[in-house]
Scaffold this motif. Structure first.
Motif, short mmCIF file in Angstrom:
data_model
loop_
_atom_site.label_atom_id
_atom_site.label_comp_id
_atom_site.label_asym_id
_atom_site.label_seq_id
_atom_site.Cartn_x
_atom_site.Cartn_y
_atom_site.Cartn_z
N ASP A 31 0.83 -1.21 0.00
CA ASP A 31 0.00 0.00 0.00
C ASP A 31 0.87 1.26 0.00
O ASP A 31 0.57 2.24 0.68
CB ASP A 31 -0.96 0.01 1.20
N SER A 32 1.95 1.20 -0.74
CA SER A 32 2.86 2.33 -0.87
C SER A 32 3.65 2.13 -2.16
O SER A 32 4.00 0.98 -2.49
CB SER A 32 3.82 2.40 0.33
N PRO A 33 3.94 3.18 -2.91
CA PRO A 33 4.71 3.01 -4.15
C PRO A 33 6.07 2.38 -3.87
O PRO A 33 6.71 2.68 -2.86
CB PRO A 33 4.86 4.44 -4.68
N LEU A 34 6.50 1.50 -4.75
CA LEU A 34 7.84 0.93 -4.65
C LEU A 34 8.79 1.89 -5.37
O LEU A 34 8.79 1.98 -6.60
CB LEU A 34 7.89 -0.45 -5.29
N ILE A 35 9.58 2.61 -4.60
CA ILE A 35 10.49 3.62 -5.15
C ILE A 35 11.89 3.02 -5.21
O ILE A 35 12.44 2.60 -4.20
CB ILE A 35 10.48 4.90 -4.30
N LEU A 45 10.72 13.55 -0.65
CA LEU A 45 11.24 12.78 -1.77
C LEU A 45 10.16 11.87 -2.35
O LEU A 45 9.97 11.80 -3.57
CB LEU A 45 12.44 11.94 -1.32
N ARG A 46 9.44 11.20 -1.46
CA ARG A 46 8.41 10.27 -1.93
C ARG A 46 7.28 11.00 -2.63
O ARG A 46 6.69 10.48 -3.59
CB ARG A 46 7.86 9.45 -0.76
N ILE A 79 15.89 0.33 -2.50
CA ILE A 79 14.51 0.80 -2.57
C ILE A 79 14.23 1.69 -1.36
O ILE A 79 14.92 1.62 -0.34
CB ILE A 79 13.51 -0.37 -2.63
N LEU A 80 13.20 2.53 -1.51
CA LEU A 80 12.80 3.46 -0.45
C LEU A 80 11.35 3.20 -0.08
O LEU A 80 10.47 3.22 -0.95
CB LEU A 80 12.96 4.91 -0.94
N VAL A 81 11.10 2.94 1.20
CA VAL A 81 9.74 2.75 1.69
C VAL A 81 9.54 3.63 2.92
O VAL A 81 10.52 3.99 3.59
CB VAL A 81 9.45 1.27 2.04
#
Length: 365
Positions: free
Chosen positions: A93-97, A193-194, A122-124
């Motif tokens: 439930d969050s974009p995979l950055i 950033l996100r 990756i950034l979560v």
């Protein structure tokens, strides 16, 4: 060591045409320096782009061909691995950055050309870390190979959890919740950033940072990392990212303004300074002037020049002088100084210097 030998790789990156006058000893030195810097494949791509590949002597050409073949295979593998990550994290439930090199591949950016990989970053969101780690463990990625001290250090102080390695494919994932530790001197807000991350065409569910943020993250990683065996490679990343993004309108004012917003003006200042020094990256005077407030004083800048002109060169004997070991130690201490306050830094360095060498991570059952 002759200055020309010390600067051979940088000179070739700036003007590949000079290789037409190379002797075999210079080709030998170029291959050695490029291999040490992780730049053989990128240099091969540059030769092809300039129509110079056919002129590479046979004795040297196979080194470049092999490196480029490996880079192409890694690029294909990264794209496939990103799809596996997206499937593993489908319920996040969050974009995979995706960050750094894998982001360049995902976005099909010029900086992906000839790029070699050790891991995927990756950034979560921080609050999603437990869920993300559990999902990745179920998909086969597990932490290992670290001492108990290092595991605690990652989870308590760092901006990422311990690296996760897949039990079958051996691919390594670094899961970040920020781009700098909570204890660092600067605190770029990861939510900012996100919020500007962009979806990648052709890779559903995969996002990358906005162009300015990709550059700032690359600069921040480079100038907050105390161990820089591939510092010149990372500079070439920045060079390619800047040349690609700078074609857009008002890019430079947006970049410098974003650096100020994220408290990353000093990192960008250093990045632009050493890009010009090593690679002659075209940087407008207005961009440099916009970062004057972030620049260090003259004494500090002279010290940084003496350090980074050495540590950003290839980690090869031909590129070193008598002061290079001291410069590398200074870069290591500086990076930790920026990441941790002194009451944490001193015991951490003591542990790494005097305790860790005698410890071994427990073997897997």
């Amino acid at each position: 060591m002759k200055p020309l030998s010390r600067n051979l790789l940088s000179r070739t990156l700036r003007t590949p045409e000079i290789t037409a006058r190379f002797s075999m000893s210079e080709w030998d030195m170029l291959v050695r320096q490029a291999r040490a810097a992780g730049l053989l494949a990128r240099l091969a791509h540059r030769f092809r782009r300039h129509g110079l590949a056919a002129a590479i002597p046979e004795a040297a050409r196979w080194h470049f061909d092999a490196a480029e073949t490996l880079a192409d295979k890694q690029r294909t593998a990264v794209r496939w691995e990103l799809q596996q990550l997206r499937a593993a994290l489908a319920d996040l439930d969050s974009p995979l950055i995706v960050l750094k090199g894998a982001a360049y591949v995902a976005g099909n950016l010029p900086a992906a050309a000839g790029r070699m990989f050790n891991d995927i970053d990756i950034l979560v969101p921080r609050e999603r870390l437990p869920q993300a780690e559990s999902a990745l463990m179920l998909a086969g990625w597990h932490a290992g190979g670290l001492s108990e001290y290092d595991k605690r250090y990652y989870r308590r102080w760092m901006h990422e959890i311990p690296p996760l390695q897949h039990v079958q494919r051996a691919t390594v994932i670094d899961v970040h919740h920020a781009i700098l530790p909570d204890t660092a001197r600067y605190h770029p807000d990861p939510a900012k950033l996100r919020s500007r991350a962009v979806a990648v065409e052709g890779l559903p569910g995969i996002h990358v940072l906005a162009a300015e943020d990709r550059i700032l993250h690359s600069a921040t990683h480079l100038f907050h990392d105390g161990e820089l065996p591939h510092g010149l490679r990372d500079l070439t990343d920045l060079d390619l990212l800047l040349r690609d993004a700078a074609v857009g309108p008002d890019f430079w004012p947006r970049l410098t303004a974003r650096a100020g917003e994220l408290q990353l003006g000093r990192s960008l200042f250093y990045a632009l300074r050493y890009l010009r020094h090593f690679l002659d990256t075209p940087i407008p005077a207005g961009a440099t002037a916009a970062l004057d407030a972030a620049a260090p004083n003259h004494a500090t800048l002279a010290l940084m020049d003496s350090i980074f002109t050495r540590v950003l060169a290839p980690d090869h004997a031909s590129c070193a002088d008598a002061f290079t070991p001291t410069a590398r130690l200074a870069a290591f201490v500086r990076a930790h100084w920026l990441r941790m306050p002194v009451h944490l830094l001193v015991p951490h360095l003591f542990h790494k210097a005097f305790v860790s060498p005698y410890q071994r991570a427990p073997k897997a059952a």
